[in-house]
Design a protein around this motif. Structure first.
Motif, PDB file in Angstrom:
ATOM      1  N   VAL A  47      -6.962 -18.837  18.874  1.00  0.00           N
ATOM      2  CA  VAL A  47      -6.513 -17.633  19.550  1.00  0.00           C
ATOM      3  C   VAL A  47      -7.059 -17.654  20.969  1.00  0.00           C
ATOM      4  CG1 VAL A  47      -6.617 -15.115  19.597  1.00  0.00           C
ATOM      5  CG2 VAL A  47      -6.338 -16.320  17.423  1.00  0.00           C
ATOM      6  N   TYR A  48      -6.234 -17.257  21.903  1.00  0.00           N
ATOM      7  CA  TYR A  48      -6.616 -17.272  23.308  1.00  0.00           C
ATOM      8  C   TYR A  48      -6.691 -15.862  23.865  1.00  0.00           C
ATOM      9  CZ  TYR A  48      -5.283 -22.178  22.944  1.00  0.00           C
ATOM     10  OH  TYR A  48      -5.183 -23.494  22.557  1.00  0.00           O
ATOM     11  N   LEU A  49      -7.612 -15.675  24.769  1.00  0.00           N
ATOM     12  CA  LEU A  49      -7.694 -14.453  25.546  1.00  0.00           C
ATOM     13  C   LEU A  49      -7.563 -14.840  27.011  1.00  0.00           C
ATOM     14  CD1 LEU A  49      -8.180 -11.359  25.534  1.00  0.00           C
ATOM     15  CD2 LEU A  49     -10.603 -11.870  25.927  1.00  0.00           C
ATOM     16  N   ASN A  50      -6.454 -14.469  27.605  1.00  0.00           N
ATOM     17  CA  ASN A  50      -6.203 -14.749  29.011  1.00  0.00           C
ATOM     18  C   ASN A  50      -6.651 -13.553  29.830  1.00  0.00           C
ATOM     19  OD1 ASN A  50      -4.560 -17.398  28.949  1.00  0.00           O
ATOM     20  ND2 ASN A  50      -3.497 -16.115  27.456  1.00  0.00           N
ATOM     21  N   MET A  51      -7.588 -13.792  30.709  1.00  0.00           N
ATOM     22  CA  MET A  51      -8.171 -12.727  31.506  1.00  0.00           C
ATOM     23  C   MET A  51      -7.820 -12.952  32.964  1.00  0.00           C
ATOM     24  SD  MET A  51     -11.904 -12.340  29.677  1.00  0.00           S
ATOM     25  CE  MET A  51     -12.469 -13.912  30.313  1.00  0.00           C
ATOM     26  N   ASN A  52      -7.156 -11.984  33.542  1.00  0.00           N
ATOM     27  CA  ASN A  52      -6.757 -12.032  34.941  1.00  0.00           C
ATOM     28  C   ASN A  52      -7.324 -10.829  35.678  1.00  0.00           C
ATOM     29  OD1 ASN A  52      -4.889 -14.371  34.677  1.00  0.00           O
ATOM     30  ND2 ASN A  52      -3.697 -12.933  33.421  1.00  0.00           N
ATOM     31  N   SER A  53      -7.331 -10.931  36.993  1.00  0.00           N
ATOM     32  CA  SER A  53      -7.836  -9.845  37.835  1.00  0.00           C
ATOM     33  C   SER A  53      -9.197  -9.375  37.356  1.00  0.00           C
ATOM     34  CB  SER A  53      -6.832  -8.686  37.857  1.00  0.00           C
ATOM     35  OG  SER A  53      -5.575  -9.108  38.343  1.00  0.00           O
ATOM     36  N   LEU A  54     -10.074 -10.314  37.143  1.00  0.00           N
ATOM     37  CA  LEU A  54     -11.382 -10.003  36.579  1.00  0.00           C
ATOM     38  C   LEU A  54     -12.184  -9.097  37.499  1.00  0.00           C
ATOM     39  CD1 LEU A  54     -12.260 -13.471  35.087  1.00  0.00           C
ATOM     40  CD2 LEU A  54     -12.117 -11.334  33.797  1.00  0.00           C
ATOM     41  N   ARG A  55     -12.942  -8.240  36.875  1.00  0.00           N
ATOM     42  CA  ARG A  55     -13.800  -7.294  37.567  1.00  0.00           C
ATOM     43  C   ARG A  55     -15.235  -7.491  37.116  1.00  0.00           C
ATOM     44  NH1 ARG A  55     -10.030  -2.081  35.951  1.00  0.00           N
ATOM     45  NH2 ARG A  55      -8.177  -2.689  37.163  1.00  0.00           N
ATOM     46  N   PRO A  56     -16.195  -7.096  37.948  1.00  0.00           N
ATOM     47  CA  PRO A  56     -17.591  -7.234  37.531  1.00  0.00           C
ATOM     48  C   PRO A  56     -17.888  -6.553  36.200  1.00  0.00           C
ATOM     49  CG  PRO A  56     -17.482  -6.798  39.869  1.00  0.00           C
ATOM     50  CD  PRO A  56     -16.075  -6.668  39.349  1.00  0.00           C
ATOM     51  N   GLU A  57     -17.218  -5.456  35.906  1.00  0.00           N
ATOM     52  CA  GLU A  57     -17.454  -4.762  34.656  1.00  0.00           C
ATOM     53  C   GLU A  57     -16.924  -5.513  33.439  1.00  0.00           C
ATOM     54  OE1 GLU A  57     -14.294  -2.225  36.920  1.00  0.00           O
ATOM     55  OE2 GLU A  57     -15.993  -3.535  37.402  1.00  0.00           O
ATOM     56  N   ASP A  58     -16.194  -6.604  33.666  1.00  0.00           N
ATOM     57  CA  ASP A  58     -15.772  -7.454  32.567  1.00  0.00           C
ATOM     58  C   ASP A  58     -16.878  -8.396  32.116  1.00  0.00           C
ATOM     59  OD1 ASP A  58     -13.102  -6.444  32.452  1.00  0.00           O
ATOM     60  OD2 ASP A  58     -12.570  -7.714  34.166  1.00  0.00           O
ATOM     61  N   THR A  59     -17.961  -8.440  32.852  1.00  0.00           N
ATOM     62  CA  THR A  59     -19.082  -9.288  32.488  1.00  0.00           C
ATOM     63  C   THR A  59     -19.618  -8.894  31.117  1.00  0.00           C
ATOM     64  OG1 THR A  59     -19.713  -9.706  34.785  1.00  0.00           O
ATOM     65  CG2 THR A  59     -21.404 -10.006  33.108  1.00  0.00           C
ATOM     66  N   ALA A  60     -19.662  -9.845  30.204  1.00  0.00           N
ATOM     67  CA  ALA A  60     -20.099  -9.580  28.837  1.00  0.00           C
ATOM     68  C   ALA A  60     -20.089 -10.888  28.061  1.00  0.00           C
ATOM     69  CB  ALA A  60     -19.180  -8.558  28.159  1.00  0.00           C
ATOM     70  N   THR A  61     -20.624 -10.826  26.860  1.00  0.00           N
ATOM     71  CA  THR A  61     -20.453 -11.908  25.911  1.00  0.00           C
ATOM     72  C   THR A  61     -19.232 -11.593  25.062  1.00  0.00           C
ATOM     73  OG1 THR A  61     -22.827 -12.334  25.838  1.00  0.00           O
ATOM     74  CG2 THR A  61     -21.501 -13.268  24.077  1.00  0.00           C
ATOM     75  N   TYR A  62     -18.312 -12.519  24.995  1.00  0.00           N
ATOM     76  CA  TYR A  62     -17.062 -12.301  24.288  1.00  0.00           C
ATOM     77  C   TYR A  62     -17.083 -13.012  22.943  1.00  0.00           C
ATOM     78  CZ  TYR A  62     -14.950 -10.124  28.365  1.00  0.00           C
ATOM     79  OH  TYR A  62     -14.650  -9.268  29.402  1.00  0.00           O
TER      80      TYR A  62
END
Length: 121
Positions: free
Chosen positions: A79-94
């Motif tokens: 399964v893929y998670l495509n992340m675009n337009s990343l923001r600093p608040e996206d910082t995390a362990t996934y």
């Protein structure tokens, strides 16, 4: 029991993109939905996206809607998670995990080690 291995994390600048992978092993994947979660130290783990395994229908949480997409490659049990337009608040362990039909979010299982995403300029 199925187990997951997350990969693809790393560092990205604001506005950048990353593609995370969730590879399943241990047994054939036969769950109803695979979910992507993220967690920041001191905060609860939150669901950000999910995809049904059989149909490939995706669900995106409001906080990342329009920026993240989720998909699956059945033959590769990935399964893929495509992340675009990343923001600093996206910082995390996934993390990724799975649950069966009729189960709730509390029933997600088979958590991997997670992959770190850091968004910073």
């Amino acid at each position: 029991q199925v187990r997951f291995v997350e990969s693809g994390g790393g560092m990205a600048q604001p506005g950048g993109s990353l593609r995370l992978s969730c590879a399943a092993s241990g047994r054939p994947l036969s769950y109803y939905v695979i979910g992507w979660f993220r967690q920041v130290p001191g905060k609860e783990r939150e669901l950000v996206a999910a995809v049904t395994w059989s149909e490939g229908r995706s669900f995106i949480e409001e906080s990342v809607k329009g920026r993240f997409t989720v998909s699956r490659a059945t033959a590769e049990n990935t399964v893929y998670l495509n992340m675009n337009s990343l923001r600093p608040e996206d910082t995390a362990t996934y993390f990724c995990a799975a649950k069966g039909r009729g189960q709730t979010r509390d029933d997600y299982c088979c958590w991997g080690q997670g992959t770190q995403v850091t968004v910073s300029s």
